[in-house]
Design an enzyme around this catalytic site. Structure first.
Site, mmCIF file in Angstrom:
data_model
loop_
_atom_site.group_PDB
_atom_site.id
_atom_site.type_symbol
_atom_site.label_atom_id
_atom_site.label_comp_id
_atom_site.label_asym_id
_atom_site.label_seq_id
_atom_site.Cartn_x
_atom_site.Cartn_y
_atom_site.Cartn_z
ATOM 1 N N CYS A 272 36.868 41.618 47.309
ATOM 2 C CA CYS A 272 37.610 41.964 46.273
ATOM 3 C C CYS A 272 37.004 42.241 44.682
ATOM 4 O O CYS A 272 37.488 42.882 43.980
ATOM 5 C CB CYS A 272 38.626 40.822 46.265
ATOM 6 S SG CYS A 272 39.723 40.848 47.666
ATOM 7 N N GLY B 198 50.542 41.728 57.572
ATOM 8 C CA GLY B 198 49.165 41.745 57.277
ATOM 9 C C GLY B 198 48.684 40.371 57.710
ATOM 10 O O GLY B 198 49.086 39.492 57.129
HETATM 11 P P1 NAD Z 1 42.624 42.165 55.745
HETATM 12 O O1 NAD Z 1 42.053 43.561 55.729
HETATM 13 O O2 NAD Z 1 41.559 40.996 55.990
HETATM 14 O O3 NAD Z 1 43.901 42.263 56.464
HETATM 15 C C1 NAD Z 1 44.796 43.299 55.766
HETATM 16 C C2 NAD Z 1 45.580 43.262 57.264
HETATM 17 O O4 NAD Z 1 46.689 44.146 57.160
HETATM 18 C C3 NAD Z 1 44.837 44.024 58.480
HETATM 19 O O5 NAD Z 1 44.786 42.974 59.752
HETATM 20 C C4 NAD Z 1 45.563 45.213 58.795
HETATM 21 O O6 NAD Z 1 45.483 45.720 60.151
HETATM 22 C C5 NAD Z 1 46.964 44.987 58.509
HETATM 23 N N1 NAD Z 1 47.696 46.071 58.071
HETATM 24 C C6 NAD Z 1 47.613 47.177 57.003
HETATM 25 N N2 NAD Z 1 48.421 48.020 57.195
HETATM 26 C C7 NAD Z 1 49.347 47.429 57.843
HETATM 27 C C8 NAD Z 1 50.849 47.831 58.281
HETATM 28 N N3 NAD Z 1 51.444 49.179 57.722
HETATM 29 N N4 NAD Z 1 51.587 47.242 59.091
HETATM 30 C C9 NAD Z 1 50.974 46.032 59.577
HETATM 31 N N5 NAD Z 1 49.878 45.668 59.097
HETATM 32 C C10 NAD Z 1 49.052 46.340 58.336
HETATM 33 O O7 NAD Z 1 42.507 41.957 54.006
HETATM 34 P P2 NAD Z 1 42.773 40.611 53.394
HETATM 35 O O8 NAD Z 1 41.299 40.189 53.004
HETATM 36 O O9 NAD Z 1 43.683 39.913 53.951
HETATM 37 O O10 NAD Z 1 43.262 41.210 51.871
HETATM 38 C C11 NAD Z 1 44.571 41.539 51.947
HETATM 39 C C12 NAD Z 1 45.065 41.632 50.368
HETATM 40 O O11 NAD Z 1 44.955 40.396 49.612
HETATM 41 C C13 NAD Z 1 44.093 42.451 49.636
HETATM 42 O O12 NAD Z 1 45.110 43.270 48.561
HETATM 43 C C14 NAD Z 1 43.303 41.670 48.842
HETATM 44 O O13 NAD Z 1 42.841 42.391 47.798
HETATM 45 C C15 NAD Z 1 43.784 40.568 48.537
HETATM 46 N N6 NAD Z 1 43.412 39.226 48.716
HETATM 47 C C16 NAD Z 1 42.223 39.025 49.267
HETATM 48 C C17 NAD Z 1 41.592 37.679 49.358
HETATM 49 C C18 NAD Z 1 40.439 37.360 50.070
HETATM 50 O O14 NAD Z 1 39.707 36.518 49.816
HETATM 51 N N7 NAD Z 1 40.213 38.162 51.250
HETATM 52 C C19 NAD Z 1 41.930 36.823 48.115
HETATM 53 C C20 NAD Z 1 43.091 37.311 47.268
HETATM 54 C C21 NAD Z 1 43.635 38.452 47.621
HETATM 55 C C1 UGA Z 2 37.306 35.592 44.953
HETATM 56 C C2 UGA Z 2 37.952 34.556 43.947
HETATM 57 O O1 UGA Z 2 37.112 33.694 43.624
HETATM 58 C C3 UGA Z 2 39.222 34.326 44.410
HETATM 59 O O2 UGA Z 2 39.903 33.521 43.286
HETATM 60 C C4 UGA Z 2 40.079 35.448 44.639
HETATM 61 O O3 UGA Z 2 41.455 35.159 45.182
HETATM 62 C C5 UGA Z 2 39.335 36.307 45.785
HETATM 63 O O4 UGA Z 2 38.041 36.530 45.249
HETATM 64 C C6 UGA Z 2 40.071 37.634 46.117
HETATM 65 O O5 UGA Z 2 40.719 38.080 45.237
HETATM 66 O O6 UGA Z 2 39.556 38.181 47.002
HETATM 67 P P1 UGA Z 2 36.036 35.257 47.236
HETATM 68 O O7 UGA Z 2 35.496 36.611 46.995
HETATM 69 O O8 UGA Z 2 36.634 34.920 48.585
HETATM 70 O O9 UGA Z 2 37.197 34.860 46.153
HETATM 71 O O10 UGA Z 2 34.669 34.129 46.927
HETATM 72 P P2 UGA Z 2 33.976 33.601 45.543
HETATM 73 O O11 UGA Z 2 33.918 32.216 46.017
HETATM 74 O O12 UGA Z 2 34.581 33.996 44.305
HETATM 75 O O13 UGA Z 2 32.543 34.487 45.863
HETATM 76 C C7 UGA Z 2 32.612 35.881 45.706
HETATM 77 C C8 UGA Z 2 31.064 36.036 45.663
HETATM 78 O O14 UGA Z 2 30.281 35.469 44.376
HETATM 79 C C9 UGA Z 2 30.265 35.468 46.912
HETATM 80 O O15 UGA Z 2 29.356 36.325 47.146
HETATM 81 C C10 UGA Z 2 29.511 34.431 45.991
HETATM 82 O O16 UGA Z 2 28.321 33.981 46.872
HETATM 83 C C11 UGA Z 2 29.199 34.834 44.626
HETATM 84 N N1 UGA Z 2 29.146 33.860 43.760
HETATM 85 C C12 UGA Z 2 30.200 32.891 43.484
HETATM 86 C C13 UGA Z 2 27.838 33.665 42.949
HETATM 87 O O17 UGA Z 2 26.805 34.468 43.171
HETATM 88 N N2 UGA Z 2 27.808 32.719 42.157
HETATM 89 C C14 UGA Z 2 28.667 31.897 41.816
HETATM 90 O O18 UGA Z 2 28.616 30.882 40.797
HETATM 91 C C15 UGA Z 2 29.796 32.002 42.445
#
Ligand code: NAD
Ligand code: UGA
Length: 464
Positions: free
Chosen positions: A277, A10
């Site tokens: 998320c 990923g």
């Molecule tokens: P994303 O969609 O940006 O990336 C996921 C990648 O996985 C894609 O590029 C997809 O092509 C690849 N993929 C899917 N199935 C696959 C497979 N079988 N083999 C190889 N590649 C494969 O997702 P993301 O935002 O990076 O999130 C990934 C995970 O992390 C989610 O569970 C999300 O909840 C968690 N997470 C996201 C954030 C964030 O800020 N985006 C922060 C913390 C946790």
């Molecule tokens: C959030 C969490 O902050 C991360 O710790 C977590 O890892 C991640 O989700 C995840 O699991 O994906 P993210 O969604 O990237 O991160 O960004 P945030 O800064 O949390 O903002 C989320 C949303 O809330 C945005 O739309 C932001 O504008 C809004 N927000 C945030 C507000 O409206 N007010 C605030 O005071 C803070």
């Protein structure tokens, strides 16, 4: 046990930046990020660092240091799985769009595919790390699949949820408040935990590396996001009360945030939280609680989402009612489409829903966002299936200049808190707009007095 080769499945917003930092800080470990998406891998390998698939301040510098040295991006999934001693699963876990748990449960098909692929190709013992956000007890399912191989290969499953926020990912990774590692409490489990602790200890103090059992780790991730989102919905609920009473939500947030038990962070009222998320993880939490018969718990957390939907809707409705109850044929400029500043990610962005509601009222929208590409904006809108692609294209235009976006507009809506919006020549913008010229500041970032002095009718979230 010292890890020499890591494979991360990923290459998305988490896998890319997280592995880049791990590789940067551990030059002795070879880190390969694999993905089925060839275009994404190609972009991670592009010479021009402006073309990396993820925009994050500081990311290109980290990639420049490590890529080609001990950081690699590849589509050779099987080979890299087999060679690695530690495999991170960092694939997407979106909300299910079909079948049981539709619109609530996490769709684990991508995670399960990874587990099956690891089981198929592994010829030596592996530590499998859940980096994706997963429902509590998923490690059990992964272990069951992996243990079916029958070729004597042993697997240890760790939960290592990621807490980075987009827009500040590099800073969050390099100076993490904490890293959480959950593992089996057996001797082998503890050895696996230690192997991962050693990787993070290359740059983080030991006291910031927390180890727990697997279930606590999995549940802590959903809980952390639920608490963070709950703060946003709480302050957004108060913002509506402020608008009705003459209180100012920024003043209220400051006043309550100075209580050290509450704290000042995550108290910015907004047009509603977005991102890939918060919504999906809370829906997942609600689904888990419901499945366990814990209806009160489920209802409690669901309210965070209900409040957020209300906030997005009322922002759009306020624009319509303020513009004399009709926006039909009126041009409205959108400043910002990303779900927050400093990212090109638009998943679940409030802008999408506000646009959809205004387009239903026959508004014409002109969007400017410094980092989001036009095709992404249309993809987001088309995915709602509210109207045809042709209709969306006819009613919404994307421009690459903010002044052009605002020209001839009846109103401006600020949807993302990009810093550059505060630096514009607002008098110049005013002069080109229809009068009265309205600004609806969904992020409360513009200078109210300055805008009013120019002649704007200025409305901000949480202020009468
Ligand atoms: P994303 O969609 O940006 O990336 C996921 C990648 O996985 C894609 O590029 C997809 O092509 C690849 N993929 C899917 N199935 C696959 C497979 N079988 N083999 C190889 N590649 C494969 O997702 P993301 O935002 O990076 O999130 C990934 C995970 O992390 C989610 O569970 C999300 O909840 C968690 N997470 C996201 C954030 C964030 O800020 N985006 C922060 C913390 C946790
Ligand atoms: C959030 C969490 O902050 C991360 O710790 C977590 O890892 C991640 O989700 C995840 O699991 O994906 P993210 O969604 O990237 O991160 O960004 P945030 O800064 O949390 O903002 C989320 C949303 O809330 C945005 O739309 C932001 O504008 C809004 N927000 C945030 C507000 O409206 N007010 C605030 O005071 C803070």
């Amino acid at each position: 046990m010292k890890i020499k080769k890591i494979c991360c499945i990923g290459a998305g917003y988490v896998g890319g930046p997280t592995m880049s930092v791990i590789a940067d800080k551990n030059p002795g470990i070879q880190v390969t990020v694999v993905d089925i998406n060839e275009a994404r891998i190609k972009a991670w390998n592009s010479e021009n660092l402006d073309e990396l698939p993820v925009y994050e301040p500081g990311l290109s510098e980290v990639v420049a240091r490590a890529r080609g040295r001990n950081l690699f991006f590849s589509t050779e999934i099987e080979k890299n799985i087999d060679e690695a001693e530690m495999i991170f699963i960092s694939v997407n876990t979106p909300t299910k769009t079909y079948g049981k748990g539709k619109n609530m449960a996490a769709d684990l098909k991508y995670v399960e595919l990874c587990a099956r692929q690891i089981a198929n190709v592994a010829t030596s013992d592996k530590i499998v790390v859940e980096k994706s956000t997963l429902p509590v007890r998923t490690a059990q399912a992964i272990k069951t699949i992996l243990d079916q191989t029958g070729n004597g290969v042993k697997f240890q499953i760790l939960s290592n949820p990621e807490f980075l926020a987009e827009g500040t990912a590099i800073q969050d990774l390099e100076q993490a408040d904490r890293v959480l590692i959950g593992g089996e409490q057996s001797a082998e489990g503890k050895q696996a935990i230690q192997a991962l602790v050693d990787i993070y200890a290359a740059w983080l103090p030991q006291e910031n590396i927390l180890t727990t059992n697997v279930w606590s780790s999995e549940l802590s991730k959903l809980t952390a996001n639920a608490f963070l989102a709950q703060r946003v919905s709480s302050i957004n609920a108060i913002s509506e009360l402020c608008e009705a009473t003459g209180a100012d939500v920024s003043e209220v947030a400051k006043a309550i945030g100075m209580d050290s038990r509450i704290g000042p962070k995550f108290l910015k009222a907004s047009v509603g939280f977005g991102g890939s998320c918060f919504q999906k993880d809370i829906l997942n939490l609600v689904y888990i609680a419901k499945s366990l018969g814990l209806d009160n718990v489920a209802d409690y957390w669901e309210q965070v989402i209900i409040m957020n939907d209300h906030q997005k809707r009322r922002f759009a409705e306020n624009i319509v009612s303020t513009l004399f109850n009709t926006v039909s044929g009126k041009k409205i400029a959108f400043l910002g489409w990303a779900f927050k500043k400093d990212t090109n990610d638009t998943r679940e962005s409030a802008a999408i829903y506000v646009a959809d509601l205004l387009l239903e009222e026959q508004a014409e929208i002109q969007v400017y966002d410094p980092k989001v590409k036009p095709h992404q904006i249309y993809t987001d809108l088309n995915a709602l299936n509210t109207r045809t692609e042709e209709e969306n294209k006819a009613q919404l235009q994307v421009v690459n200049n903010p002044y052009e976006a605002c020209k001839d507009a009846h109103a401006i809506a600020v949807l993302t808190e990009w810093d550059e919006f505060t630096t514009y020549d607002w008098k110049r913008i005013y002069d080109t707009m229809k009068k009265p010229a309205f600004v609806f500041d969904g992020r409360k970032i513009l200078k109210e007095e300055e805008l009013k002095a120019i002649g704007f009718e200025y409305y901000a979230i949480g202020k009468a």
